[in-house]
Scaffold this active site. Sequence first.
Site, short mmCIF file in Angstrom:
data_model
loop_
_atom_site.label_atom_id
_atom_site.label_comp_id
_atom_site.label_asym_id
_atom_site.label_seq_id
_atom_site.Cartn_x
_atom_site.Cartn_y
_atom_site.Cartn_z
N PRO A 2 0.82 -1.22 0.00
CA PRO A 2 0.00 0.00 0.00
C PRO A 2 0.86 1.26 0.00
O PRO A 2 1.65 1.48 0.91
CB PRO A 2 -0.80 -0.12 1.31
N GLU A 3 0.72 2.05 -1.02
CA GLU A 3 1.36 3.36 -1.10
C GLU A 3 0.25 4.40 -1.12
O GLU A 3 -0.89 4.07 -0.81
CB GLU A 3 2.24 3.42 -2.37
#
Length: 274
Positions: A2-3
């Site tokens: 997750p960015e």
Amino acid sequence: MPELPEVETTRKSLLPLVRGRTIETVEVFYDGVIKNMPALEFCQTLTGQRIEDVNRRGKYLLFHLSGGYSLVVHLRMTGQLVFLGPGGLPGPNARLVFFLSGGGQLRFMDTRKLGTVHLVPTGCWKQAGGLAELGPEPLEEGFTLEAFVGLLKNSKCAVKSLLLDQRRIAGIGNIYADEILFAAGINPRRPANGLDPVERERIYNAIRDKLGQGLQHRGTTIRDYVDGKGERGDFQEHLQVYSRAGKLCQRCGATLVKCVVAGRGTVFCPRCQR
DNA sequence: ACAATTACCTGTATGC
DNA sequence: TGCATACAGGTAATTG
């Protein structure tokens, strides 16, 4: 992984599902996820608090609660925050389960146990984890070309290292860093302070373009990522370089190369990114 | 002061 | 088939 686009997609999908609901019960399946207090204190403090808002800063999710506390969550590599109806087995990867008023539950699942949770007074949410040192939000208006150039000029590190440094820019991880530099036509190892003005602007524009595209496609699901409703993103279908080592560059036809920059696997096109 | 390296973690892929 | 090993990478802590 997750960015920024994945965390923001999670935030947007969770907000209408959890806002206004009260945390009635908390179950802790892995104590180590709670970084700044014992599990018992964590549960006691949260019980009875209403979720007022869900915000994001960098890759951190912030749940602001009615009792003057905020829950700060970082998903790290394999973390998922998913809202579900009542009942069902928690599953082997459940680390925290928040049972909410109205019958729903918010589950924090994390195969690799690297995710983190801090519970802090709302007035000092910046004290949690690495939040205090986060750099600017790349999609906000304050992040101008001039501000970006200011970051580059004083650093002789590889430009990819700079993009990954959360103290300089918040929210970019390994996937988007590779995609940004491919879009800009810049070799990941280029020293940040050796870029000319045209190259700097290409990177600046690519940051906004690629993060924006990631958002439009509701994130990148290579393996684990799902949003607050358990739905996958589809930006992985549009990746130009990440996870494509050995395949052909879709722009020039050269074979994409994998190397290590800043200790991370890095894929680039040796012809388009000299 | 800054940059590179290691620890934390476990599922998946690979080699023998 | 089974076992050992390498790898994935975000961040904190450690080392150089």
